[in-house]
Design an enzyme around this catalytic site. Structure first.
Site, PDB file in Angstrom:
ATOM      1  N   GLY A  54       7.638  -8.969  -6.349  1.00 34.42           N
ATOM      2  CA  GLY A  54       8.059  -8.316  -4.383  1.00 34.42           C
ATOM      3  C   GLY A  54       8.977  -9.669  -4.171  1.00 34.42           C
ATOM      4  N   GLY A  77      10.850  -8.510   2.520  1.00 30.70           N
ATOM      5  CA  GLY A  77       9.825  -9.677   2.892  1.00 30.70           C
ATOM      6  C   GLY A  77      10.412 -10.788   2.450  1.00 30.70           C
ATOM      7  N   GLY A  91       9.324 -12.483  -0.539  1.00 37.77           N
ATOM      8  CA  GLY A  91      10.027 -12.483  -1.666  1.00 37.77           C
ATOM      9  C   GLY A  91      12.018 -12.420  -1.606  1.00 37.77           C
ATOM     10  N   SER A 123      -2.565 -16.970   0.472  1.00 39.76           N
ATOM     11  CA  SER A 123      -2.454 -17.015   2.172  1.00 39.76           C
ATOM     12  C   SER A 123      -3.846 -18.079   2.349  1.00 39.76           C
ATOM     13  CB  SER A 123      -2.804 -15.538   2.249  1.00 39.76           C
ATOM     14  OG  SER A 123      -3.119 -15.319   3.969  1.00 39.76           O
ATOM     15  N   TYR A 141      -8.968  -8.794   1.137  1.00 43.38           N
ATOM     16  CA  TYR A 141      -7.984  -8.990   0.367  1.00 43.38           C
ATOM     17  C   TYR A 141      -7.823 -10.480   0.541  1.00 43.38           C
ATOM     18  CZ  TYR A 141      -3.443 -10.782   2.621  1.00 43.38           C
ATOM     19  OH  TYR A 141      -1.829 -12.009   2.362  1.00 43.38           O
TER      20      TYR A 141
HETATM   21  N1  LIG Z   1       3.044 -11.192   6.240  1.00 46.32           N
HETATM   22  C1  LIG Z   1       2.306 -12.032   5.764  1.00 46.32           C
HETATM   23  O1  LIG Z   1       2.013 -12.835   7.509  1.00 46.32           O
HETATM   24  C2  LIG Z   1       1.572 -13.012   5.135  1.00 46.32           C
HETATM   25  C3  LIG Z   1       0.670 -14.101   5.705  1.00 46.32           C
HETATM   26  C4  LIG Z   1      -0.150 -14.732   4.387  1.00 46.32           C
HETATM   27  C5  LIG Z   1      -0.478 -14.640   2.886  1.00 46.32           C
HETATM   28  N2  LIG Z   1       1.014 -13.159   2.840  1.00 46.32           N
HETATM   29  C6  LIG Z   1       1.759 -12.704   0.706  1.00 46.32           C
HETATM   30  O2  LIG Z   1       2.478 -13.395   0.898  1.00 46.32           O
HETATM   31  C7  LIG Z   1       3.461 -12.540   0.144  1.00 46.32           C
HETATM   32  C8  LIG Z   1       4.527 -11.437   0.561  1.00 46.32           C
HETATM   33  O3  LIG Z   1       3.700 -10.213   1.321  1.00 46.32           O
HETATM   34  P1  LIG Z   1       5.400  -9.916   2.499  1.00 46.32           P
HETATM   35  O4  LIG Z   1       4.754 -10.297   4.107  1.00 46.32           O
HETATM   36  O5  LIG Z   1       6.392 -10.091   2.236  1.00 46.32           O
HETATM   37  O6  LIG Z   1       4.279  -8.604   2.075  1.00 46.32           O
HETATM   38  P2  LIG Z   1       5.834  -7.275   1.941  1.00 46.32           P
HETATM   39  O7  LIG Z   1       6.848  -7.289   3.288  1.00 46.32           O
HETATM   40  O8  LIG Z   1       5.526  -5.837   2.468  1.00 46.32           O
HETATM   41  O9  LIG Z   1       6.445  -7.447   0.852  1.00 46.32           O
HETATM   42  C9  LIG Z   1       5.411  -7.121  -0.304  1.00 46.32           C
HETATM   43  C10 LIG Z   1       6.018  -7.279  -1.416  1.00 46.32           C
HETATM   44  O10 LIG Z   1       4.810  -6.759  -2.772  1.00 46.32           O
HETATM   45  C11 LIG Z   1       5.984  -5.988  -3.545  1.00 46.32           C
HETATM   46  N3  LIG Z   1       4.952  -5.227  -3.562  1.00 46.32           N
HETATM   47  C12 LIG Z   1       3.683  -4.563  -3.424  1.00 46.32           C
HETATM   48  N4  LIG Z   1       2.831  -3.380  -4.162  1.00 46.32           N
HETATM   49  C13 LIG Z   1       3.201  -3.704  -5.334  1.00 46.32           C
HETATM   50  C14 LIG Z   1       3.037  -3.087  -6.783  1.00 46.32           C
HETATM   51  N5  LIG Z   1       1.855  -2.337  -6.819  1.00 46.32           N
HETATM   52  N6  LIG Z   1       4.142  -3.693  -7.218  1.00 46.32           N
HETATM   53  C15 LIG Z   1       5.471  -3.785  -7.497  1.00 46.32           C
HETATM   54  N7  LIG Z   1       5.386  -4.852  -6.828  1.00 46.32           N
HETATM   55  C16 LIG Z   1       4.320  -4.560  -5.333  1.00 46.32           C
HETATM   56  C17 LIG Z   1       6.615  -4.871  -2.383  1.00 46.32           C
HETATM   57  O11 LIG Z   1       7.723  -3.932  -3.341  1.00 46.32           O
HETATM   58  P3  LIG Z   1       7.269  -2.996  -3.784  1.00 46.32           P
HETATM   59  O12 LIG Z   1       7.276  -2.050  -2.797  1.00 46.32           O
HETATM   60  O13 LIG Z   1       9.131  -3.015  -3.883  1.00 46.32           O
HETATM   61  O14 LIG Z   1       6.934  -2.376  -4.812  1.00 46.32           O
HETATM   62  C18 LIG Z   1       6.677  -5.995  -2.145  1.00 46.32           C
HETATM   63  O15 LIG Z   1       8.618  -6.331  -2.450  1.00 46.32           O
HETATM   64  C19 LIG Z   1       2.480 -11.935  -0.358  1.00 46.32           C
HETATM   65  O16 LIG Z   1       1.247 -11.882  -1.663  1.00 46.32           O
HETATM   66  C20 LIG Z   1       0.993 -11.697   0.914  1.00 46.32           C
HETATM   67  O17 LIG Z   1      -0.184 -11.287   0.863  1.00 46.32           O
HETATM   68  C21 LIG Z   1       1.920 -13.020   3.898  1.00 46.32           C
END
Ligand SMILES: NC(=O)c1ccc[n+]([C@@H]2O[C@H](COP(=O)([O-])OP(=O)(O)OC[C@H]3O[C@@H](n4cnc5c(N)ncnc54)[C@H](OP(=O)(O)O)[C@@H]3O)[C@@H](O)[C@H]2O)c1
Length: 308
Positions: A45, A49, A51, A167, A196
């Site tokens: 990922g 975001g 990552g 999370s 989730y």
């Molecule tokens: N944002 C928040 O408030 C928050 C809070 C707590 C925890 N988190 C955790 O933080 C982590 C990153 O989240 P984010 O907020 O940065 O989300 P994001 O911006 O939606 O990014 C999600 C990433 O996951 C990848 N992804 C999704 N489905 C995938 C698949 N089937 N195969 C491979 N890669 C996949 C996407 O890449 P592609 O689309 O290129 O596949 C993207 O790079 C997650 O584990 C999330 O649960 C986020």
């Protein structure tokens, strides 16, 4: 005079609150760093975001591999970061996870730091290629297989490590979770938010279990909450425009959200707590289910022929 005093106290409290949400003192502190220029780092990922922000911060490494399905979002920026490379990975498909691991081992002689960051928060019920509920499959089961398959590529050296981005939502899981609903593909009796939350609890349990599995090695394992971060994941919730200032106030930027992942990737292992859940760079607790989920996951992946 009283009004002025109240206004000053109110403003200071608001600023202090915002600084705390941004990550508090640890957001501004310069942390000690391990040597990165001989390290190979994989960030799932890493195409968006948190990552992608983590990848940029770690770009002093020998090589950083960002893995995901959609490189388009960051393609133009990759030219500015010659150490960051892209590899296709679809965590929605265990077959693709297998192929990815084989390809990764061919291309890279070792993996020093693995950051399992990719995740989804589905608002409706969906399933992976092999029929697992998708939050569980993408957030837990595929990263488990990926990690397990890559273990023999992680050197038994002092700064080797594995990180799972979980999370705070894991605390919203039901008090007793029967993971067999997911592992055995039974109908799931929970709402999307609960599903989730449960997938993130699974990340926390696998952290303590992998730490236990690797206890006789130098490889350490950590998990974390990045904060509530304004990424694609959050933007799928259609908030009323009226709430925009509040959303801004109570959330982090993706850059701020990458701080704890970067911290856990770069602090010397001997200054971190193995198996622990971190928030804003502080160790909060170690949560274990006595390896029940770990053992059951191995059995399911063995039955499906993904691991021996
Ligand atoms: N944002 C928040 O408030 C928050 C809070 C707590 C925890 N988190 C955790 O933080 C982590 C990153 O989240 P984010 O907020 O940065 O989300 P994001 O911006 O939606 O990014 C999600 C990433 O996951 C990848 N992804 C999704 N489905 C995938 C698949 N089937 N195969 C491979 N890669 C996949 C996407 O890449 P592609 O689309 O290129 O596949 C993207 O790079 C997650 O584990 C999330 O649960 C986020």
């Amino acid at each position: 005079m009283n009004k002025l005093l109240a206004l000053s106290i109110g403003s200071i409290s608001l600023i202090a609150g915002k600084l705390k949400i941004m990550g508090g003192i640890n957001y501004f502190r310069k942390h000690q760093q391990i040597t990165l220029n001989d390290k190979t780092i994989l960030i799932t990922g890493g195409t968006d975001g948190i990552g992608w922000e983590t990848a940029k911060k770690l770009s002093k490494a020998k090589s950083v591999i960002v893995a995901g399905r959609n490189v388009e979002r960051i393609k133009s920026q990759l030219f500015n970061y010659t150490n960051i490379q892209y590899m296709y990975l679809d965590l929605n498909d265990l077959n693709n996870v297998q192929q990815f691991c084989q390809e990764f081992k061919k291309r890279h002689e070792k993996l020093d730091i693995l950051i399992n960051n990719a995740g989804v928060f589905n608002l409706e019920l969906k399933y992976t290629q092999q029929g697992f509920e998708q939050n569980f499959g993408v957030n837990y089961l595929s990263p488990f297989l990926l990690t397990y398959n890559l273990l023999d590529h992680i050197p038994n050296e002092y700064e080797s490590r594995i990180i799972f981005v979980a999370s705070r939502a894991h605390t919203d899981s039901p008090s007793q979770v029967d993971f067999n609903y997911y592992l055995n593909q039974e109908p799931i009796p929970y709402s999307c938010h609960k599903i989730y939350a449960i997938s993130k609890l699974a990340n926390i349990y696998e952290t303590s279990s992998f730490a236990n599995h690797l206890k006789d090695t130098n490889i350490k394992v950590y998990t974390l909450h990045p904060g509530v971060v304004r990424t694609h994941m959050l933007s799928q919730f259609k908030f009323n425009k009226f709430f925009t200032p509040m959303i801004w106030y109570f959330t982090k930027t993706p850059e701020q959200g990458s701080v704890t992942s970067t911290f856990l990737a770069t602090q010397p292992n001997n200054q971190l707590k193995n198996g622990y859940y971190y928030k804003d760079c502080y160790p909060k607790y170690l949560k274990s289910d006595n390896n029940i989920l770990f053992d059951n996951t191995i059995k399911v992946l063995q039955k499906l022929g993904y691991i021996k």
